[in-house]
Design an enzyme around this catalytic site. Structure first.
Site, PDB file in Angstrom:
ATOM      1  N   ASP A 167     -42.440  17.152  13.588  1.00  0.00           N
ATOM      2  CA  ASP A 167     -43.805  17.603  13.312  1.00  0.00           C
ATOM      3  C   ASP A 167     -44.532  16.407  12.704  1.00  0.00           C
ATOM      4  O   ASP A 167     -44.287  16.027  11.565  1.00  0.00           O
ATOM      5  CB  ASP A 167     -43.763  18.802  12.343  1.00  0.00           C
ATOM      6  CG  ASP A 167     -45.145  19.383  12.067  1.00  0.00           C
ATOM      7  OD1 ASP A 167     -46.140  18.628  12.166  1.00  0.00           O
ATOM      8  OD2 ASP A 167     -45.233  20.581  11.732  1.00  0.00           O
TER       9      ASP A 167
ATOM     10  N   LYS B  14     -55.564  19.742  11.968  1.00  0.00           N
ATOM     11  CA  LYS B  14     -55.651  18.867  10.798  1.00  0.00           C
ATOM     12  C   LYS B  14     -56.304  17.534  11.153  1.00  0.00           C
ATOM     13  O   LYS B  14     -57.436  17.502  11.548  1.00  0.00           O
ATOM     14  CB  LYS B  14     -54.251  18.696  10.184  1.00  0.00           C
ATOM     15  CG  LYS B  14     -53.454  20.007  10.072  1.00  0.00           C
ATOM     16  CD  LYS B  14     -54.030  20.990   9.064  1.00  0.00           C
ATOM     17  CE  LYS B  14     -53.435  22.391   9.148  1.00  0.00           C
ATOM     18  NZ  LYS B  14     -51.982  22.466   9.051  1.00  0.00           N
TER      19      LYS B  14
HETATM   20  C1  LIG Z   1     -51.020  23.368   9.372  1.00  0.00           C
HETATM   21  C2  LIG Z   1     -49.700  22.909   9.786  1.00  0.00           C
HETATM   22  C3  LIG Z   1     -49.015  23.566  10.816  1.00  0.00           C
HETATM   23  C4  LIG Z   1     -49.557  24.810  11.490  1.00  0.00           C
HETATM   24  O1  LIG Z   1     -50.667  24.526  12.300  1.00  0.00           O
HETATM   25  P1  LIG Z   1     -51.819  25.596  12.645  1.00  0.00           P
HETATM   26  O2  LIG Z   1     -52.773  24.801  13.459  1.00  0.00           O
HETATM   27  O3  LIG Z   1     -52.377  26.084  11.344  1.00  0.00           O
HETATM   28  O4  LIG Z   1     -51.181  26.707  13.410  1.00  0.00           O
HETATM   29  C5  LIG Z   1     -47.794  23.050  11.216  1.00  0.00           C
HETATM   30  N1  LIG Z   1     -47.264  21.966  10.616  1.00  0.00           N
HETATM   31  C6  LIG Z   1     -47.886  21.314   9.628  1.00  0.00           C
HETATM   32  C7  LIG Z   1     -47.240  20.129   8.998  1.00  0.00           C
HETATM   33  C8  LIG Z   1     -49.118  21.764   9.171  1.00  0.00           C
HETATM   34  O5  LIG Z   1     -49.727  21.124   8.160  1.00  0.00           O
END
Ligand SMILES: *Cc1c(COP(=O)(O)O)cnc(C)c1O
Length: 376
Positions: free
Chosen positions: A170, A195
């Site tokens: 991720d 983000k």
């Molecule tokens: C926010 C976030 C997610 C989830 O993403 P969404 O777009 O809110 O579904 C997954 N991994 C990380 C590290 C995040 O900050």
């Protein structure tokens, strides 16, 4: 080309006379076809959309993938798609401090008997390697959310590969501008494009990036069948935001470094978690693995309790008290206000997502709140 050029030049329409400079928002649920549906045809809009494709092309290039990314309706939709690669009865190794949605989803799948979860301290390389035999997927977040722990990516990815375990990283916190896991041998990268990639807190979107066209093809079919697709306008907004990723990130990363140093000196602060600080446990790894800075998220543990942390947040004027991160506006949140947050995250920990405001305004706002705590 450099990545700060690619974010601007990628995903543009064919450069012919009178062509628009930007890809259009294509609003169509179906496409004209003749005869049989051939491979590569768009056919129906649950499987393909030209506005997604522009975003997917740029993100694939930024991550150094051999094929375009696959956009999804949210980061969680992308994570769910990646977890679908674990066979029924399989095992996934997950950082105990990963994004709480990832942990919750994996645990729910475990509760339904679909897979087994092994939670690990992702910064403890020996422990992670020990958890790998018999696993199907190694899930990595680095730096982790919200503890900012740094994984030894080369060691973990090589170790997983040697044991026939797929690795998915991720890469939401670092973005492909600071970290490219595929270049280290990872099989998959996922993003919450909500983000940094979009960057303006106005869209939810996610993406999976694959190290091989075969994996992409499997996940493309999965996306088409599960239907977790983004809207064309969301894709357009995400690409619009991505154009400025390099300048936004440069500014936010520089401000985060300044704030981390000042926060560390403040008497109301017990500890700053930020891999850019020389004293941080993840500093050396981060210095070797990240290019162009240490990210723009940091966490602060106060001397005072959770109630004081809440008072501090409520009194801020420049920082917005809200969950999420990676937008132009600075956000702050006491993570343990979410009941799902792991109890190993301190009650009085505040996570700060540093935006692109003037750093002195960000600092004086924080300093006023911290001074009030220190004076009590
Ligand atoms: C926010 C976030 C997610 C989830 O993403 P969404 O777009 O809110 O579904 C997954 N991994 C990380 C590290 C995040 O900050």
């Amino acid at each position: 080309m450099h990545k700060d050029t690619l974010v601007v030049t990628g995903g543009r329409p064919e450069p012919v006379h009178d062509a628009p400079v930007n890809p259009p928002v294509v609003l169509s649920s179906t496409y004209r076809g003749t005869g049989d549906v051939a491979d590569g045809d768009r056919s129906y809009a649950r499987s393909a959309n030209p506005t997604w494709e522009a975003f997917e092309e740029v993100l694939g290039q930024l991550e150094g993938a051999p094929c375009p990314a696959l956009s999804h309706a949210s980061g969680m939709a992308a994570i769910s798609a990646a977890l679908s690669l674990v066979p029924v009865g399989g095992t996934v190794v997950v950082p105990r401090h990963s994004y709480q949605g990832t942990l919750q989803l994996a645990r729910r799948l475990q509760d339904r008997g679909i897979l087994t979860v092994r939670a690990v301290d992702i910064a403890d390389t020996t422990a992670v390697l020990r958890a790998l035999p018999g696993a199907d997927l190694l899930w990595v977040e680095s730096p982790t959310n919200p503890m900012l722990e740094v994984a030894d990516l080369p060691a973990l990815i090589t170790g997983a590969r040697a044991r026939g375990v797929l690795t998915c990283v991720d890469n939401t916190f670092a973005t492909p501008l600071l970290q490219q896991p595929l270049s280290l041998g990872a099989d998959l990268v996922v993003h919450s494009a909500t983000k940094y990639l979009s960057g303006h807190s106005d869209v939810l979107m996610g993406a999976v990036v694959c190290a091989s066209p075969e994996l992409r093809s499997r996940l493309h079919t999965q996306r088409t069948l599960e239907g977790g697709i983004p809207g064309p306008f969301e894709s357009w907004l995400a690409l619009r935001g991505l154009r400025t990723l390099a300048v936004r990130l440069e500014r936010a990363v520089a401000s985060a470094a300044v704030l981390a140093r000042r926060l560390q000196e403040h008497p109301a602060v017990a500890r700053v978690r930020y891999p850019g600080l020389p004293g941080d446990p993840g500093h050396q790894r981060a210095a070797a693995q990240l290019t162009g800075g240490f990210g723009a998220v940091l966490s602060v543990v106060l001397h005072d309790d959770a109630a004081a942390a809440e008072r501090l947040v409520a009194g801020l004027r420049v920082w917005t008290p809200a969950t999420s991160l990676g937008g132009v506006e600075s956000l702050v949140e006491r993570r343990r206000r979410h009941p799902e947050e792991p109890t190993t995250v301190p009650e009085n920990l505040l996570r700060l997502s540093v935006g692109i405001e003037n750093v002195e305004d960000l600092w004086s706002d924080l300093a006023a709140g911290l001074d009030a705590l220190a004076d009590r």
